[in-house]
Design a protein around this motif. Sequence first.
Motif, PDB file in Angstrom:
ATOM      1  N   GLU A 576       0.837  -1.202   0.000  1.00 52.55           N
ATOM      2  CA  GLU A 576       0.000   0.000   0.000  1.00 52.55           C
ATOM      3  C   GLU A 576       0.872   1.251   0.000  1.00 52.55           C
ATOM      4  N   ALA A 577       1.993   1.194   0.740  1.00 48.29           N
ATOM      5  CA  ALA A 577       2.909   2.341   0.794  1.00 48.29           C
ATOM      6  C   ALA A 577       3.514   2.621  -0.593  1.00 48.29           C
ATOM      7  N   ASP A 578       3.859   1.542  -1.315  1.00 48.47           N
ATOM      8  CA  ASP A 578       4.398   1.703  -2.676  1.00 48.47           C
ATOM      9  C   ASP A 578       3.381   2.409  -3.578  1.00 48.47           C
ATOM     10  N   GLN A 580       0.824   4.297  -2.619  1.00 41.01           N
ATOM     11  CA  GLN A 580       0.622   5.689  -2.178  1.00 41.01           C
ATOM     12  C   GLN A 580       1.661   6.588  -2.832  1.00 41.01           C
ATOM     13  N   GLU A 581       2.900   6.109  -2.854  1.00 41.80           N
ATOM     14  CA  GLU A 581       3.987   6.885  -3.466  1.00 41.80           C
ATOM     15  C   GLU A 581       3.794   6.973  -4.985  1.00 41.80           C
ATOM     16  N   GLU A 582       3.380   5.857  -5.602  1.00 34.47           N
ATOM     17  CA  GLU A 582       3.205   5.807  -7.055  1.00 34.47           C
ATOM     18  C   GLU A 582       2.120   6.786  -7.525  1.00 34.47           C
ATOM     19  N   PHE A 583       1.012   6.852  -6.746  1.00 31.66           N
ATOM     20  CA  PHE A 583      -0.114   7.687  -7.153  1.00 31.66           C
ATOM     21  C   PHE A 583      -0.095   9.081  -6.522  1.00 31.66           C
ATOM     22  N   SER A 584       0.933   9.403  -5.770  1.00 28.52           N
ATOM     23  CA  SER A 584       0.998  10.705  -5.083  1.00 28.52           C
ATOM     24  C   SER A 584       0.895  11.910  -6.026  1.00 28.52           C
ATOM     25  N   PRO A 585       1.361  11.818  -7.308  1.00 28.31           N
ATOM     26  CA  PRO A 585       1.217  12.989  -8.187  1.00 28.31           C
ATOM     27  C   PRO A 585      -0.231  13.309  -8.564  1.00 28.31           C
ATOM     28  N   LEU A 586      -1.159  12.358  -8.358  1.00 34.24           N
ATOM     29  CA  LEU A 586      -2.551  12.584  -8.759  1.00 34.24           C
ATOM     30  C   LEU A 586      -3.198  13.631  -7.853  1.00 34.24           C
ATOM     31  N   LEU A 589      -6.125  13.257  -4.452  1.00 32.02           N
ATOM     32  CA  LEU A 589      -6.295  11.863  -4.021  1.00 32.02           C
ATOM     33  C   LEU A 589      -6.522  11.838  -2.510  1.00 32.02           C
ATOM     34  N   GLU A 590      -7.651  11.242  -2.106  1.00 32.11           N
ATOM     35  CA  GLU A 590      -8.036  11.242  -0.691  1.00 32.11           C
ATOM     36  C   GLU A 590      -7.691   9.925  -0.001  1.00 32.11           C
ATOM     37  N   THR A 591      -8.067   8.824  -0.634  1.00 31.93           N
ATOM     38  CA  THR A 591      -7.881   7.504  -0.015  1.00 31.93           C
ATOM     39  C   THR A 591      -7.503   6.475  -1.062  1.00 31.93           C
ATOM     40  N   LEU A 592      -6.642   5.541  -0.667  1.00 34.97           N
ATOM     41  CA  LEU A 592      -6.296   4.391  -1.510  1.00 34.97           C
ATOM     42  C   LEU A 592      -6.685   3.133  -0.750  1.00 34.97           C
ATOM     43  N   PHE A 593      -7.383   2.235  -1.426  1.00 28.88           N
ATOM     44  CA  PHE A 593      -7.807   0.989  -0.794  1.00 28.88           C
ATOM     45  C   PHE A 593      -7.346  -0.200  -1.629  1.00 28.88           C
TER      46      PHE A 593
END
Length: 710
Positions: A576-578, A580-586, A589-593
């Motif tokens: 999940e941490a990977d 979060q970092e991968e999609f951080s430029p979006l 973004l509020e939540t990743l599940f």
Amino acid sequence: QEKSSRLSAALLGEDCEISQEQLYELLQYAALGKSHNASQPSWCHIYHQSRLAGVVVIVLHEMSQLHFYKFYLQFKHLRKVFQHRFTLPLPSANFLASLCGEGAGLKPQGTAQDLISTGVDCVPKSSGLQCDPIIWKYGKEKRGLTSYTLSSEELKKNDYPMRDSPGCKGYMYTECDLQRTDSSPLFGLDCEMCLTARGNEVTRVSLVDAEGQCLLNELVKPESVIVNYCTRYSGVTRKMLLPVKTRLPDIQTRLKKILPRDAVLVGHSLNADLRALQMIHPSVIDTSLLFARNEGRRFKLKFLAKAVLGKEIQCEQRLGHDPAEDARAALELAQFFIEKGPVKVAELNLEMLLAAERQAEVSPNKSVVQPQRCGVQKQLNGPPYSSKPCFLACLQRMGQKPLLLGRQELHSSGLCQSDLSTSNKQILQRALEHIPLSTFSIIQFSLDPEYVASGFCEKVRNKLTDMLTIYAGPFEEDFCLKSVKKEFGRCGPIQSLTVVTETYQPYVCIQYDVLEAAQLAVETLNGAEVAGSCIKVQRPISAATLDCDVLIKELEVDIENEGMIYVAGIKKSLTEADLQEEFSPLKDLETLFLPKDLQSGKHMTCCFLKFQKSQSAVDALEAINGWTTKGSTLRSRRALAPGHLWRWIWQMNHSSEKQGGNSLSEKMAPLSDSEQDVKKKVKKLDQHIKKLYRSLQNNTLCVVLFPGMN
């Protein structure tokens, strides 16, 4: 849904399930507020409670989540207005009574009790024990220890190392293969681990016998380089391991020598310990599974030790856990369960104890109870854990008479006897008249009994199965099945893939685990070239799937899916941490599940992203499609199934597997007159809710409940 006010809550993944206790917290705080010492709910937050004009609970008697999705299109208003949805576990026998405080509530059948009780605190009755997951799993009879050891199927399901299991090559077998009896010896086992270049490896091992005597308590030096000593949990430091010469094979040999051939190992989530020890043992009692909960959740060892045994373990003042203490606690928990039996354990009401403990953490000034080993709770400074203030009685004493309306006549107490001649329309008219005069109302609508028990479960399961299934082809006779699986696997997690040979050229039938994956396959691979053939991708055509496109469209615009997108092609090695970092430029973004397979516990090859703004979700879809991460190409689309729905689909799907697993759509006849009739009734019910909702004052908290049959 709170009109013109604010209520915040997490809505993804496991957060989409709440207990009755948590629902009670919400209603109690909304009804009473801080002025009457009620606390904010532990799972969400109500802003400006003092401005609430009232609370209205609409109960759809004997209807469940099954009915909501069976009649999803008919519940048009309900799904468009109420954006917060949660799954409730199996309700108690007297659902409304337990919801508002035991001892004061509306009984679904027969005469209801008077609201004015002898005291505010009421003790729950044992009538709901049959719904307790412990009773559900083991029954009420006392049994010997062999009834609680894990079967081969349970060992496999819970990732225990087994002979011929993947990844268990080279594991040592304990050779404890004598027939177990109810007098076989119990041994408690616990390990502490550190993180090495190879993963989790053992740094300390403890084994205790049935009397609690420590037979083994050794430090172990891992073979690989230690990356993290995990001292906070293990208590093991670099300095402690420096002089240690003992290695894993030494410990394996000693354990094998100590354990008799009919030994039963006891531990809490013992699969992790045995995997770290690289040992296979055929007979175990796992206390994390023994003290059963709903939906595959598990109690922590620390909580069970305190709630059942009255013992404090894993104290924060001490550095790390003591494996001998944990092994002894797990052993004593198993002994307690075997000695007292399932009924005594169920009567402890562990779910309520846990809720009270969490509440005590939020409100530390409130009294806390220390249960005794025998299971009889000891009162220290206040009422026992299991008591709940009857807030309806509190409201009545404050002169704010609650309103309870169902198929019944009102008495001066606010409750009444059942009157089956009263229609939903009459209940609605009374509600419209009386709700403005009450600060707390429970309105119960009902379908006729023959409509509630119409056997919808199989039909809903079949429809879901067909929506999750696609057919692809035709392919050449010698096509590469591996290539097909790889291509379709990029759309999401596949549950099953079979080759259809009854046709002139071979086709492939693929069943997915999530709706989005099947829809993505239809949208992106229909007409594409796969395994050297230009193929057609379609869902099976049956009476159940004729309105599939309409249903998909309605799910897309469901208010609960607003700002939510589905992403497929996630590598299983990514955390999940990977991501979060991968999609951080979006943007926004509020939540990743990252959903998990509810059987193996491993994450699926897809994830859901929730954005603060709908436009940001649309922009993200364009950005992500074709995005490559760690050598994997991502595909995405709008989400169709929020957290509670995909979990429910997964459970429906896998319960179907256990019962035979085939889609029965082809056997479905056209809708009967009674089923057409019930659709009209549900649509009318939805209109009643719409009319009732629109009549409410601003700042009214409105909750709709589908409590189910039991």
